[in-house]
Design a protein around this motif. Structure first.
Motif, short mmCIF file in Angstrom:
data_model
loop_
_atom_site.label_atom_id
_atom_site.label_comp_id
_atom_site.label_asym_id
_atom_site.label_seq_id
_atom_site.Cartn_x
_atom_site.Cartn_y
_atom_site.Cartn_z
N GLY A 90 -4.42 2.16 -5.01
CA GLY A 90 -4.18 2.07 -3.58
C GLY A 90 -5.49 1.91 -2.80
O GLY A 90 -5.55 1.14 -1.83
N GLN A 91 -6.52 2.64 -3.22
CA GLN A 91 -7.82 2.48 -2.56
C GLN A 91 -8.35 1.05 -2.71
O GLN A 91 -8.84 0.46 -1.74
N ASP A 92 -8.24 0.50 -3.91
CA ASP A 92 -8.70 -0.88 -4.12
C ASP A 92 -7.91 -1.85 -3.26
O ASP A 92 -8.48 -2.79 -2.67
N LEU A 93 -6.60 -1.62 -3.17
CA LEU A 93 -5.76 -2.50 -2.35
C LEU A 93 -6.15 -2.41 -0.89
O LEU A 93 -6.19 -3.42 -0.17
N ALA A 94 -6.47 -1.19 -0.44
CA ALA A 94 -6.87 -1.01 0.96
C ALA A 94 -8.19 -1.72 1.25
O ALA A 94 -8.37 -2.32 2.32
N ARG A 95 -9.12 -1.67 0.30
CA ARG A 95 -10.42 -2.33 0.50
C ARG A 95 -10.25 -3.85 0.59
O ARG A 95 -10.96 -4.52 1.35
N LEU B 100 0.83 -1.20 0.00
CA LEU B 100 0.00 0.00 0.00
C LEU B 100 0.87 1.26 0.00
O LEU B 100 0.61 2.21 -0.75
N ARG B 101 1.89 1.26 0.82
CA ARG B 101 2.79 2.40 0.86
C ARG B 101 3.55 2.54 -0.47
O ARG B 101 3.81 3.66 -0.92
N ASP C 45 -3.37 -0.80 6.78
CA ASP C 45 -2.86 0.40 7.46
C ASP C 45 -3.86 1.53 7.20
O ASP C 45 -3.87 2.14 6.14
N HIS C 46 -4.71 1.81 8.17
CA HIS C 46 -5.78 2.78 7.98
C HIS C 46 -5.26 4.21 7.85
O HIS C 46 -5.88 5.04 7.17
N ILE C 47 -4.14 4.51 8.48
CA ILE C 47 -3.56 5.85 8.34
C ILE C 47 -3.10 6.06 6.91
O ILE C 47 -3.37 7.10 6.29
N GLU C 48 -2.43 5.05 6.35
CA GLU C 48 -1.97 5.15 4.95
C GLU C 48 -3.17 5.23 4.01
O GLU C 48 -3.15 6.00 3.03
N ASP D 187 -6.73 8.54 0.35
CA ASP D 187 -8.03 9.15 0.05
C ASP D 187 -7.91 10.67 -0.07
O ASP D 187 -8.45 11.28 -1.01
N THR D 188 -7.19 11.27 0.86
CA THR D 188 -7.02 12.73 0.84
C THR D 188 -6.24 13.18 -0.38
O THR D 188 -6.62 14.15 -1.06
#
Length: 504
Positions: free
Chosen positions: A467-472, A441-442, A479-482, A487-488
């Protein structure tokens, strides 16, 4: 080459826009002279041009040469601020970024928005740090005095964004000779360029202000005179096309006389200005990286064995050995590169700046030879403050990555991008470092930031969405902070992408 011919195309595009506008408005009443281009509009125009230059194969981000040029550029900028030549508004709004072009022609140019282009060919022929400073000071003064904005105002009635479209048309034409002929009919191109050269008043103003920056920035003002003498010599040789700087900044007897008259009587003459070992080595690096061809590289590699080599001045020998080592490295001759680099280290052992360059070169040679551990070891022996400079950062991170020790370089890379968020090269290196540690993700975010740093907002949006897809898909362990940062940043870059699209 595209990077080399760009400045002429930029000027031709302005003239073409001027001709088109004049025809369109010939039947309309005059409403008064337009105001100068605003700083924001000029910056947007510059950003649009630079996006194309970043994609060009002639663009090169060489940490060693870039660091040397920045070491000259920063004091000039500081002097311009201190003397009031650089206003706080320009300082804040303009990019103040230098792009290097892998081009053997002798050229440098200013572009809208505080961007400067410097060819490796120029760095390769200047004999002193002060001569290079004189060119940068002159170009800096063109920007601080808003000469580009004034030129655009004089030559065109078009809006900045429409003018940007004309410039991009010239960029496209540079890749297609047929399109170039469609843009500029017959033999008018040279006439247009001649009309668009900075006016004599602008050239003299840039000379005067640039000269005034030299001493406060720590450079010998004589560098201006010796550079002019070098240009005049090229002029006498009828300019064979390798000196585009003479065409965009034509010499006049008035300019020459003015520079010579500014040297106080009794001071060191320009011809006696010495070259340093460091500058000689950087110039040699520029010549090698400008891709002179295999035959030329082999000639340079053989030069240390010539009969008169030992009698040459130390800077000349340092340049020859540096070119031989780097040239051998380019030809994948690790043994030859190590031999020349060892002789170079012995020659410069009492000169700290030159010794640093020799150590960086030795690191590059070991990396190219596949010995990452040796590369890490070379840089590990340096405990000076230079370890925090960009060339050391990049080379050490590359060596650690290849040695399977990527985690050791992460902190330094993160610190660097926190203070240099537009450094695409380091962002990409950080992406590789995160990937090697399994931090996908990073790594994706760092890739996105690298694209954004070069104004490729479409590619940046694509990576942020990835990255959003990977986070989902990551589930509760993500890593919710990442993810929140992604998103921002996605929203911010999407906004920039919409602005970019609206300019077309």
């Amino acid at each position: 080459m595209f990077f080399g011919s760009f400045f002429a195309l930029f000027l031709i595009a302005i003239q073409f826009a001027s001709i088109t506008s004049a025809r369109a408005q010939s039947s309309l009443p005059t409403l008064g002279d337009p105001s100068d281009l605003t700083t924001s509009a000029e910056r947007r125009l510059g950003d649009r041009i630079i996006r194309e230059l970043y994609r060009d194969p002639d663009y090169i981000d060489d940490p060693v040469i870039a660091d040397y040029v920045q070491g000259i550029w920063r004091p000039l900028m500081a002097a311009a601020k201190a003397r009031g030549e650089l206003s706080p508004e320009l300082d804040e709004r303009f990019a103040w970024e230098i792009l290097l072009g892998r081009d053997r022609t002798v050229n440098a140019f200013a572009l809208p928005g505080g961007y400067l282009g410097v060819h490796l060919g120029l760095i390769g022929v200047v004999t002193t740090r002060d001569e290079l400073a004189s060119v940068l000071a002159h170009e800096l003064s063109h920007v601080t005095q808003r000469h580009i904005s004034r030129l655009i105002t004089q030559q065109s009635k078009q809006t900045p964004l429409l003018l940007g479209a004309m410039i991009l048309g010239a960029l496209a034409a540079s890749k297609n000779p047929g399109a170039t002929q469609a843009l500029v009919v017959g033999g008018q191109a040279l006439a247009m360029q001649n009309q668009l050269n900075f006016s004599r008043d602008m050239e003299r103003e840039a000379d005067r202000i640039g000269y005034g920056l030299m001493a406060p920035a720590g450079f010998a003002p004589q560098g201006f005179v010796s550079m002019f003498d070098k240009l005049q010599q090229a002029n006498r040789l009828n300019d064979n096309g390798s000196w585009p700087y003479l065409r965009s900044h034509p010499l006049t007897t008035e300019r020459m006389a003015d520079m010579h008259s500014r040297i106080p009587p009794g001071e060191l003459p320009a011809a006696a200005m010495p070259s340093t070992l460091e500058h000689a080595m950087v110039a040699a690096r520029a010549r090698v990286l400008a891709n002179p061809g295999v035959d030329t590289l082999r000639q340079w590699i053989a030069e240390p064995q010539s009969s008169g080599f030992a009698a040459q001045p130390a800077p000349r020998r340092a340049a020859v050995l540096y070119a031989a080592a780097l040239g051998s490295n380019q030809l994948r001759d690790a043994a030859g590169a190590r031999t020349a680099a060892k002789k170079l280290e012995e020659l410069v052992r009492n000169d700290a700046p030159a010794q640093r360059l020799a150590k960086l070169l030795a690191t590059e040679i070991e990396l190219a030879a596949g010995d990452a551990a040796a590369a890490v070891s070379i840089l590990a022996t340096d405990t000076s403050s230079s370890t925090h400079r960009r060339p050391e950062l990049v080379l050490r991170s590359q060596a650690l990555l290849r040695a399977g020790r990527a985690a050791e370089g992460t902190s330094a890379l993160q610190t660097w991008v926190a203070t240099h968020p537009r450094d695409a090269t380091v962002w990409q290196l950080l992406a590789s470092t995160w990937q090697a540690q399994g931090q996908a993700l990073r790594a994706v975010r760092a890739e996105a930031e690298a694209h954004a740093a070069r104004y490729d907002y479409a590619a940046a949006v694509d990576r942020f969405k990835a990255g959003q897809d990977l986070a989902r898909r990551g589930g509760p362990q993500v890593d919710h902070i990442e993810a929140s940062i992604i998103d921002t940043r996605l929203r911010a870059v999407e906004s920039l992408l919409r602005e970019q699209a609206a300019e077309r």
